[in-house]
Design an enzyme around this catalytic site. Structure first.
Site, mmCIF file in Angstrom:
data_model
loop_
_atom_site.group_PDB
_atom_site.id
_atom_site.type_symbol
_atom_site.label_atom_id
_atom_site.label_comp_id
_atom_site.label_asym_id
_atom_site.label_seq_id
_atom_site.Cartn_x
_atom_site.Cartn_y
_atom_site.Cartn_z
ATOM 1 N N ARG A 66 -43.894 -66.654 76.930
ATOM 2 C CA ARG A 66 -43.576 -65.912 78.146
ATOM 3 C C ARG A 66 -43.827 -64.437 77.844
ATOM 4 O O ARG A 66 -44.224 -64.065 76.744
ATOM 5 C CB ARG A 66 -42.116 -66.122 78.553
ATOM 6 C CG ARG A 66 -41.088 -65.552 77.575
ATOM 7 C CD ARG A 66 -39.664 -65.783 78.044
ATOM 8 N NE ARG A 66 -38.700 -65.146 77.140
ATOM 9 C CZ ARG A 66 -37.386 -65.263 77.266
ATOM 10 N NH1 ARG A 66 -36.875 -66.002 78.233
ATOM 11 N NH2 ARG A 66 -36.571 -64.647 76.421
ATOM 12 N N GLY A 67 -43.609 -63.589 78.831
ATOM 13 C CA GLY A 67 -43.684 -62.159 78.578
ATOM 14 C C GLY A 67 -45.092 -61.678 78.305
ATOM 15 O O GLY A 67 -46.040 -62.035 78.996
ATOM 16 N N SER A 68 -45.233 -60.894 77.253
ATOM 17 C CA SER A 68 -46.428 -60.096 77.026
ATOM 18 C C SER A 68 -47.680 -60.907 76.713
ATOM 19 O O SER A 68 -47.637 -61.905 75.994
ATOM 20 C CB SER A 68 -46.173 -59.113 75.882
ATOM 21 O OG SER A 68 -47.328 -58.368 75.593
ATOM 22 N N CYS A 69 -48.819 -60.400 77.221
ATOM 23 C CA CYS A 69 -50.131 -60.953 76.887
ATOM 24 C C CYS A 69 -50.512 -60.665 75.437
ATOM 25 O O CYS A 69 -51.442 -61.277 74.898
ATOM 26 C CB CYS A 69 -51.202 -60.348 77.801
ATOM 27 S SG CYS A 69 -50.956 -60.666 79.561
ATOM 28 N N SER A 70 -49.810 -59.714 74.797
ATOM 29 C CA SER A 70 -50.134 -59.332 73.417
ATOM 30 C C SER A 70 -49.633 -60.335 72.392
ATOM 31 O O SER A 70 -49.826 -60.129 71.186
ATOM 32 C CB SER A 70 -49.539 -57.949 73.098
ATOM 33 O OG SER A 70 -50.127 -56.952 73.894
#
Length: 587
Positions: A66-70
């Site tokens: 979930r969250g960041s594409c990084s």
């Protein structure tokens, strides 16, 4: 050794291979960026049940990311520095972490297996102690002691058990055959592997790219970008760059270590050498180049993806770091996910009480986005109850960033507000069985307390604003609030923003006015990349109006956090104390 309760499951191998090790499992999705330390493998998301565990040499079973594409960048670093897990088990299609493995395999010839199980089998696996992955088969065992297993990361490309054909145009074939150079050839190979995972039957042209992979996560991220550049990589479509890891103009005067600052600059340079614009903002929707409704684009950076889909009505998948530059080098993207209209419909309705403008402040939107993101998971929600309020674009920015922190879904709808939800029916289409959750605003108290992790009346040392980057209107609002107030000399107040916004605010006289108040401005980078000494070493407690930063901040900085409205943030900067009273809309 005696195996107790050995069971085998058959899934789909997104990345083929063999691995064996102790199981670390959770039913909650995990963002690797801000959630896992790429140097130690420790889970540093202090709000996650796995907080404090080290995933090195384990089999990690989570529903997905979930969250960041990084997260793909963090995983690449873990694999390359020998700190990664031995394999992944997911319960659904997972793009971000799988892409990190695919890049490690295609570019660096290192890999770990990735398997997706059915939801019920994934649940059965949760209590296992030791797990073995063999292709698409997962075997679990309950053991009194865990056997010593030490299998190296695979040193060759392992393929996949996916049997999916992607139709190629003549131009796609040219890329794949290397007619446009080695960088574009590698990019097309990666795109096609991700297209197969997505179930896309063809590729489409896109009009622009926003690259998040310019964030420095370690030597691997730099090596990847420099290899593509040195292989002759050049972007074929307009390409903007996300926040980088330092303020390019000020990092030396800020005391940032030269080894880190120079590496971050080299990474930014590699992307600009390939043709990316040095916009260096996590809010590309504030630029004049922002896409329009219906435009097919390829954006990375979680809050930007959610804003593009939800508020602008552009169409993009939640592209992982590294896939973004691959698409920019070819101008081609998988025809799947949110590029298709039927995948943009809501499958969850969040029914709110009718909001009254006089009862709310600007902290409602990030708090509500954080809460709804937790409810939604991978489902696209539609929220009702906004008939009497009209959230600004900045309110929607704050909602979307918080939503993206907690959800894996890449968009939301607000009935009567967002462009694809003029009515509730527009948002849900033909569905008549949509799940409905009734939300009492008093339920937001739990999220409020979670984000206010400093519970001991600590004095406020730093006020952090601009996550995501401040807009020109937020600059005006901040200046209006600050007039007539005097900042406490013991408290720092810092704003991050993009270069373009800083220039506009300077022309309007806002930068000079706010600097007189005591505001410090940082461009090019954002709070999720900032650490000491930019954050004063003496600072113990940070206050922010960003639910995203209040979530990630404790793990990233080791500091305690307060969360509240912009006005409360200014009040804290002037008094050095935090008003613990909950907002009126919760009471």
């Amino acid at each position: 050794m005696q195996l107790k309760g050995s069971i085998s499951y058959h899934g789909i191998a997104y990345v083929d291979g063999n691995a064996s090790g102790p199981l670390i499992a959770s039913n909650l999705e995990l963002s690797f960026w801000g959630g896992v330390d790429p140097q130690t493998s420790e889970v540093i998301d202090r709000h996650h049940p796995l907080s404090g565990k080290h995933i090195q040499d384990a089999i990690l079973a989570i529903p997905g990311s979930r969250g960041s594409c990084s997260g793909s960048g963090v995983l690449l670093e873990l694999i390359l520095n020998g700190k990664g897990p031995k394999g992944f088990i997911f319960s659904r299609k997972e793009d971000i972490l799988t892409l990190g493995v695919v890049v490690a395999e295609e570019i660096f010839n290192k890999s770990i297996p990735v398997v997706v199980l059915e939801t019920d089998e994934f649940q059965d696996l949760q209590n296992a102690i030791h797990v073995t992955i063999n292709g698409n088969t997962v075997s679990s065992a309950q053991l009194k002691s865990v056997p010593e297993v030490s299998e190296p990361v695979a040193e060759k490309a392992l393929g996949t058990s996916l049997n999916h054909h992607v139709e190629l145009s003549d131009g796609d074939k040219d890329f794949l055959e290397g007619l446009h150079g080695r960088a574009a050839q590698a990019a097309m190979r990666i795109i096609l592997r991700m297209a197969a995972i997505e179930g896309a039957d063809k590729l489409i042209d896109i009009t622009q790219v926003h690259i998040d992979g310019c964030v420095y996560t370690g030597p691997g991220s730099l090596d990847f970008a420099e290899r593509l550049r040195d292989w002759g990589g050049k972007v074929l479509v307009p390409t903007t760059l996300n926040s980088i890891s330092v303020d390019q103009k000020r990092w030396r005067s800020q005391g940032v270590a030269s080894t880190f600052g120079e590496a971050a600059e080299k990474l930014a340079t590699a992307y600009t050498d390939m043709g990316g614009r040095p916009t260096f903002t996590c809010a590309p929707y504030l630029l004049s180049s922002a896409p329009k409704k219906g435009d097919q684009v390829a954006w990375a950076e979680s809050n930007a993806v959610v804003y593009a889909n939800s508020v602008l009505g552009a169409r993009t998948m939640k592209y992982p770091d590294f896939l973004d530059i691959c698409i920019a080098l070819t101008g081609r993207a998988p025809h799947g996910g949110l590029h298709l209209k039927h995948n943009r419909l809501a499958s969850l309705r969040v029914e709110m009480p009718l909001l009254q403008p006089e009862d709310i402040d600007d902290s409602l939107y990030p708090l509500l986005g954080y809460h709804v993101g937790g409810l939604s998971g991978s489902r696209i929600p539609v929220i009702t109850g906004f008939e009497r309020v009209r959230p600004s674009t900045d309110d929607l920015k704050a909602f979307g960033a918080a939503f993206a922190t907690m959800a894996s879904a890449p968009m939301f709808h607000i009935a009567g507000v967002t462009p694809e939800a003029a009515t509730l029916q527009d948002a849900i289409g033909e569905r008549d069985d949509i799940e409905t959750v009734s939300l009492d605003l008093r339920q937001l108290e739990t999220s409020w307390r979670t984000l206010n992790s400093a519970q001991d009346s600590s004095p406020v040392d730093l006020v952090s604003l601009g996550n995501p980057h401040f807009s020109i209107m937020e600059m005006r609002n901040l200046a209006n609030i600050c007039r007539g107030w005097t900042k406490d000399d013991r408290v720092s107040i810092m704003v991050t923003c993009g270069r373009a916004t800083h220039g506009l605010a300077s022309q309007a006289g806002l930068i000079e006015e706010l600097e007189r108040f005591g505001v410090q401005f940082i461009t090019d980078t954002c709070w999720c990349m900032i650490d000491e000494p930019v954050i004063p070493t003496s600072a113990k407690t940070i206050m922010t109006n960003s639910a995203k930063y209040a979530h990630y901040g404790p793990g990233l900085t080791g500091k305690k956090f307060y969360f509240g409205s912009l006005e409360r943030c200014v009040a804290a900067a002037c008094s050095g104390t935090y008003d613990k009273g909950m907002p009126k809309f919760i009471q």
